[in-house]
Structure formats: C-alpha cells, structure tokens
Design a protein around this motif. Structure first.
Motif, mmCIF file in Angstrom:
data_model
loop_
_atom_site.group_PDB
_atom_site.id
_atom_site.type_symbol
_atom_site.label_atom_id
_atom_site.label_comp_id
_atom_site.label_asym_id
_atom_site.label_seq_id
_atom_site.Cartn_x
_atom_site.Cartn_y
_atom_site.Cartn_z
ATOM 1 N N ARG A 129 0.719 -0.958 -0.211
ATOM 2 C CA ARG A 129 0.055 -0.273 -0.013
ATOM 3 C C ARG A 129 0.870 0.711 0.075
ATOM 4 O O ARG A 129 0.699 2.471 -0.599
ATOM 5 N N ARG A 132 2.270 1.873 -3.221
ATOM 6 C CA ARG A 132 1.193 2.695 -4.235
ATOM 7 C C ARG A 132 0.668 3.896 -4.009
ATOM 8 O O ARG A 132 0.620 4.906 -4.637
ATOM 9 N N ALA A 133 1.233 4.361 -2.399
ATOM 10 C CA ALA A 133 0.395 5.440 -1.931
ATOM 11 C C ALA A 133 1.417 6.809 -2.644
ATOM 12 O O ALA A 133 1.811 7.946 -3.269
ATOM 13 N N ALA A 136 1.306 7.244 -6.303
ATOM 14 C CA ALA A 136 0.099 8.882 -6.173
ATOM 15 C C ALA A 136 0.529 9.354 -7.174
ATOM 16 O O ALA A 136 0.197 10.555 -6.960
ATOM 17 N N GLN A 137 2.007 9.977 -6.040
ATOM 18 C CA GLN A 137 2.618 11.004 -6.183
ATOM 19 C C GLN A 137 4.562 10.843 -6.879
ATOM 20 O O GLN A 137 4.253 12.398 -7.024
ATOM 21 N N GLN A 178 -0.123 12.956 3.011
ATOM 22 C CA GLN A 178 -1.061 12.684 1.974
ATOM 23 C C GLN A 178 -1.061 11.421 2.072
ATOM 24 O O GLN A 178 -1.760 9.968 1.903
ATOM 25 N N PHE A 179 0.592 11.011 1.886
ATOM 26 C CA PHE A 179 1.159 10.145 1.902
ATOM 27 C C PHE A 179 0.565 8.694 3.034
ATOM 28 O O PHE A 179 0.534 8.005 2.504
ATOM 29 N N ASP A 182 -3.066 8.108 2.902
ATOM 30 C CA ASP A 182 -3.679 6.439 0.820
ATOM 31 C C ASP A 182 -2.511 5.711 1.971
ATOM 32 O O ASP A 182 -3.476 4.531 1.431
ATOM 33 N N ALA A 183 -1.120 5.212 2.345
ATOM 34 C CA ALA A 183 -0.808 3.621 2.903
ATOM 35 C C ALA A 183 -1.669 3.407 4.205
ATOM 36 O O ALA A 183 -1.696 2.419 3.984
ATOM 37 N N SER A 185 -4.525 3.563 4.131
ATOM 38 C CA SER A 185 -6.019 2.934 3.674
ATOM 39 C C SER A 185 -6.522 1.891 2.832
ATOM 40 O O SER A 185 -4.989 1.156 2.488
ATOM 41 N N LYS A 187 -7.829 2.227 -0.576
ATOM 42 C CA LYS A 187 -7.287 2.105 -1.520
ATOM 43 C C LYS A 187 -6.927 1.617 -3.024
ATOM 44 O O LYS A 187 -7.854 1.730 -4.058
ATOM 45 N N PHE A 188 -6.197 0.866 -2.012
ATOM 46 C CA PHE A 188 -4.810 0.545 -3.025
ATOM 47 C C PHE A 188 -5.077 -1.137 -3.011
ATOM 48 O O PHE A 188 -4.777 -2.107 -4.517
#
Length: 236
Positions: A129, A132-133, A136-137, A178-179, A182-183, A185, A187-188
């Motif tokens: 995850r 992937r986070a 995303a950046q 944000q990382f 996202d990490a 969550s 979502k990935f």
C-alpha cells in the motif's frame, strides 16, 4: 523451320528474377553495413518483432503507468512479482535492476513493470500500500529503491507504519501527510489483489519471480541470466 520465339511471359519471368536478385544483393549490403555500424557504436537496436516465450505475454504497456519504467513500445517487457519484505527481492533491486536499467531500459530495449505479491504477512501488504501511495505522487521507483536499500541481507525487515513513513521522506515524496493517509487506507487493495490474482493464474507463488516476454525467471538470478533471456527475447 526457324528458331522458336520465346513467349513474352517467359521473358518477363526472367526479367523479374533478375530484378529480385539485384534487390537481394542491395539489401544484403545494407544489412552488413548496418551490422558493422552497430558493432562499432555498441548501441542496442530494438528489433521490429520480439520473441514471446511459453508463459505468454503478461505485460500491460499502460502509458504513464507509475509502476513501470521504460518505453511503452520496448520490444521486451520484464514483469516483476515482488514482496517488500523479501530479502532476495531486495538483492535484485540493489544488484541487478540498476544494471538492467543502464544497459537495456535506457536504450529502449526493455520495459520493467512491477506487480505486488505480498506473501510475508500483513506488513508486506502494508508496504505494498505504501508503494502505491508513493506512486500516486510520482515517487514509486524512488520509494521502491529506498525501501530495498535498507533491507537486511537475510530475514524479513520489520516494516512498521513509522518505518514506511520515514522511507517516504527519504524517497522525496512531496506530501507526506497525504502519503500517510493513502498508505493507511484500503484504496489500493483492489489493484494489489489484481496483481496477486495474476500471479496465481500463471502459477507464481514465490518472490521474486519474473516473466520476460513469456519466459519465466525464478529467484534473484545472476545478472548474466537476465542478460541472456533479454538478449534472446530481443533478438540481439
């Protein structure tokens, strides 16, 4: 009786054969000159058609894919199935991957595509995850390299949330807040599950595993092994 006249059709056939022979000689000369030029320059020239091995083509060739490096039109694609807690995956990342990028990716011969295959517990999934986070950046490969660079030679690293966040800072991920969100969550998770399902469908259950234009390469093999498989697939 006078000499028999040759039919026009026969004459045309001889004429066409003569033209084809001349064309063949010219093409042969051009190829020889081209090959000599390549040998002198040392450049790798991608072929028009690459070979595909028995495992089939599993490349995605998605333009702008942050989990891929190299030209989307490269004749050879190396698909890598890896776990961030796998010591042999780290060995490939540190010892082999940079050489492949230098020799093949930068010359347009090879494209490398990442697939998540977390098999060493929940921390492996958390690390997937996090990768992937970072992607995303736009920092996937930087994060990937930073994580593997500090992995032990043996055993599985302890990849806590704090460790994964520290690696993001070292990799230059711009928005760390944000990382972290996202990490943490899910979502990935669907994309990670798709990678795992793909691996299972072709019988891959260990890491690292690779498919190079349909040719399986299992484990962190020596650089020469990858070079041989890539050269054969590319027709170099």
């Amino acid at each position: 009786m006078g000499a028999t006249r040759k039919k026009p059709g026969i004459r045309r056939e001889f004429w066409l054969i003569g033209i084809l022979a001349v064309v063949a000689v010219v093409l042969g000369t051009v190829l020889v000159i081209g090959n000599n030029g390549e040998e002198k320059s040392g450049a790798l020239t991608p072929p028009a058609v690459a070979m595909v091995g028995p495992a089939g083509d599993h490349s995605r060739r998605i333009s702008g894919d942050p989990l891929a490096i190299g030209s989307v039109d490269a004749p050879v694609v190396l698909v890598e199935y890896s776990d961030y807690r796998c010591p042999f995956c780290a060995k490939f990342s540190r010892d082999t991957e940079p050489a492949l990028i230098e020799k093949y990716v930068n010359d347009g011969v090879l494209r490398m595509e990442w697939r998540d295959l977390p098999i060493f517990g929940e921390q492996s999934t958390a690390a997937a995850r996090a990768g992937r986070a970072a992607a995303a950046q736009g920092k996937f490969w930087e994060y990937n390299s930073a994580l593997y660079s500090q992995a032990p030679d043996r055993g599985h690293p302890d990849l806590t949330a704090a460790t994964l966040n520290d690696i993001a800072a070292k990799a230059g991920v711009p928005d760390l807040q944000q990382f972290e969100a996202d990490a943490a969550s899910s979502k990935f998770d669907e994309s990670i599950s798709q990678d795992m399902y793909e691996a299972r469908t072709i019988g891959i259950s260990s890491t690292p595993s690779f498919i190079v234009n349909g040719t399986p390469v299992l484990g962190a093999q020596p650089l020469t092994t990858f070079e041989q498989v890539i050269d054969r697939a590319a027709g170099l």
